[in-house]
Enzyme design. Structure first.
Site, mmCIF file in Angstrom:
data_model
loop_
_atom_site.group_PDB
_atom_site.id
_atom_site.type_symbol
_atom_site.label_atom_id
_atom_site.label_comp_id
_atom_site.label_asym_id
_atom_site.label_seq_id
_atom_site.Cartn_x
_atom_site.Cartn_y
_atom_site.Cartn_z
ATOM 1 N N ASP A 16 0.782 -1.456 0.182
ATOM 2 C CA ASP A 16 -0.097 -0.362 0.063
ATOM 3 C C ASP A 16 1.069 1.104 -0.112
ATOM 4 O O ASP A 16 1.743 1.319 -0.618
ATOM 5 C CB ASP A 16 -0.529 -0.165 1.232
ATOM 6 C CG ASP A 16 -2.277 0.995 0.573
ATOM 7 O OD1 ASP A 16 -2.577 1.538 0.189
ATOM 8 O OD2 ASP A 16 -3.314 0.457 1.171
ATOM 9 N N HIS A 73 2.060 2.379 -3.166
ATOM 10 C CA HIS A 73 1.288 3.147 -3.924
ATOM 11 C C HIS A 73 1.850 4.495 -4.217
ATOM 12 O O HIS A 73 0.507 5.585 -4.487
ATOM 13 C CB HIS A 73 -0.243 3.119 -3.582
ATOM 14 C CG HIS A 73 -1.549 1.699 -3.290
ATOM 15 N ND1 HIS A 73 -2.303 1.537 -2.659
ATOM 16 C CD2 HIS A 73 -1.006 1.076 -3.989
ATOM 17 C CE1 HIS A 73 -3.204 0.985 -3.036
ATOM 18 N NE2 HIS A 73 -2.368 0.284 -3.780
#
Length: 463
Positions: free
Chosen positions: A268, A291
């Protein structure tokens, strides 16, 4: 004659008592340092950046009274002496807690996790207040329980929880291993893992985390909540790219933070900056996979979210979903102000520049006119390659993004990818300055003037 004999007996008893007390004192002193090595003070590499200290005004919340200078000879509390086995199988939680409680009472003490051992630690809280300059020296390996069922249901929020600490340091050459693979492979466990933080700090100030490696957390690797005066440097955080919900560093309600000279790659966000954060400086970071570096999502469930004075600079981002991103939920309130993204090198990033005021992590979210106000966001020297589209500035019709700056943006398509999309600009206002690649960036920002500023001010909320 009898009287003299009695006096001799009394004298002998007194002598034996004195010898016993002296011996006990010696044993007590020696026992505290049993199994401990006389290690040299831990050396931390000097910062390589031009601006090593924070440039932000405003003090962190006041720490407790100063207890004086750090002792020149720190006391070392080795977990092995307190009963730890260090075999990676036995539960060493009680030993760590006992060493912590003993060290907590001594200024400048060190809790030592020695090298060449593996310590299985179940969910635990290590709390203060403690005497100042406490150090947790991690040179060995600290293991979380590998089986999902072995975690107490009441402890699904953090693995090692640090609470109410001041003047505290975690350092060392060791590894903190969350053993999260069983969580990621199970659908039901993966949903539970959204609530787990490997190392979590709550209401703690003047905290240093440096040099250690944190790997494979079931979810977030390192979280700070309601804290201040935080410095993170020279650490490594990693988990597989397909591990769900695994943030690297997560900040919430935390101020005066410096994150520097670190390598972060996970499933993430490399760094996630959430509501209540201010005066955060991120620099010299390698990010990827993951991310990217994100502010938000902010304003979920119509909450008030306030973020300000954020600088992210001198970073490298590779093979990520986004480069530098601001994401807010529809219906939220509050503001994001004074944010600078500067000198970011991106490589094969899907969308390097993102502002998304329509963020939703579900298949359906209802449209709402309220939004977190975004203003004063500068992008300067964002250079490299993208695999989907160069930029995505999707701002609310009701609360447009204002005072957006785009300077020296040079983004080219990745050679290995096809099917590129054009950049998107919607209700974003500000100024751009060459060089600008692609050239469409030059037409991206509107100049709404006073009318746009009035709309934004009408939605102001006290932060």
């Amino acid at each position: 004659m009898k009287r003299n004999k009695n006096l001799s007996i009394v004298s002998l008893v007194l002598l034996l008592s004195i010898l016993f007390i002296a011996s006990s004192s010696t044993v007590s002193v020696d026992a505290r340092k049993h199994h401990s090595k006389k290690t040299k003070p831990h050396k931390h590499p000097k910062d390589k950046g031009e601006n090593g200290g924070s440039s932000f005004p405003g003090p962190a919340p006041a720490p407790p009274a100063d207890y004086g200078p750090v002792p020149t000879q720190s006391s070392i509390f080795d977990v092995l002496f307190f009963g730890a086995k260090g075999d990676g199988v036995s539960d060493d939680s009680k030993a760590l807690l006992a060493a912590w409680k003993a060290a907590c009472k001594i200024p400048g003490a060190t809790v030592e996790i020695p090298s060449e051992f593996k310590f299985l630690i179940n969910p635990i809280t290590l709390q203060g207040p403690c005497m100042p300059h406490l150090v947790l020296q991690i040179d060995g390996t600290v293991l979380a329980p590998s089986k999902v069922g072995s975690w107490p249901k009441s402890s699904l929020f953090q693995w090692i929880n640090f609470k109410w600490l001041h003047n505290f340091t975690i350092q060392g050459s060791g590894t903190v291993d969350g053993q999260g693979s069983n969580w990621w492979s199970s659908t039901s466990a993966a949903s539970q893992s959204k609530h787990i933080k490997a190392l979590r700090f709550y209401s703690s100030y003047d905290v240093n985390v440096r040099d250690i490696k944190i790997i494979d957390s079931p979810q977030c690797h390192l979280k700070f909540d309601s804290s201040g005066g935080v410095k993170i440097s020279n650490i490594t955080i990693s988990s597989p790219a397909d591990s769900p919900n695994t943030d690297g560093i997560h900040l919430q309600n935390t101020q005066d933070v410096q994150i520097q000279h670190s390598n972060i790659g996970c499933g993430d966000d490399c760094i996630s900056i959430q509501a209540g954060c201010t005066n955060v400086h991120v620099h010299h970071i390698n990010c990827g996979p993951g991310h990217g570096i994100s502010l938000g999502g902010l304003g979920k469930d119509e909450t008030i979210a306030c973020v300000s004075n954020i600088v992210v600079e001198n970073i490298s981002v590779q093979n990520t979903l986004s480069g530098v991103r601001i994401k807010t939920w529809q219906g939220g309130r509050g503001s994001v102000k004074n944010v600078t993204f500067r000198n970011a090198r991106v490589s094969d990033v899907k969308v390097p520049i993102i502002i998304d005021q329509f963020y939703c992590d579900k298949s359906f979210c209802k449209n709402q006119t309220k939004a977190v106000e975004i203003s004063g966001v500068k992008y300067d020297q964002i250079i490299g390659t993208y695999s989907v589209k160069p930029f995505h500035l999707a701002c609310s019709n009701g609360v447009p993004c204002t005072d957006i700056g785009l300077t020296d943006i040079q983004l080219n398509p990745s050679p290995s990818h096809q099917g590129f999309q054009k950049g998107l600009c919607n209700n974003s206002y500000g100024k751009s300055r060459a060089p600008l690649v692609p050239s469409s960036i030059d037409y991206c920002l509107g100049s709404g003037g006073d009318a746009v500023r009035r709309i934004s001010r009408s939605h102001d909320y006290v932060c």
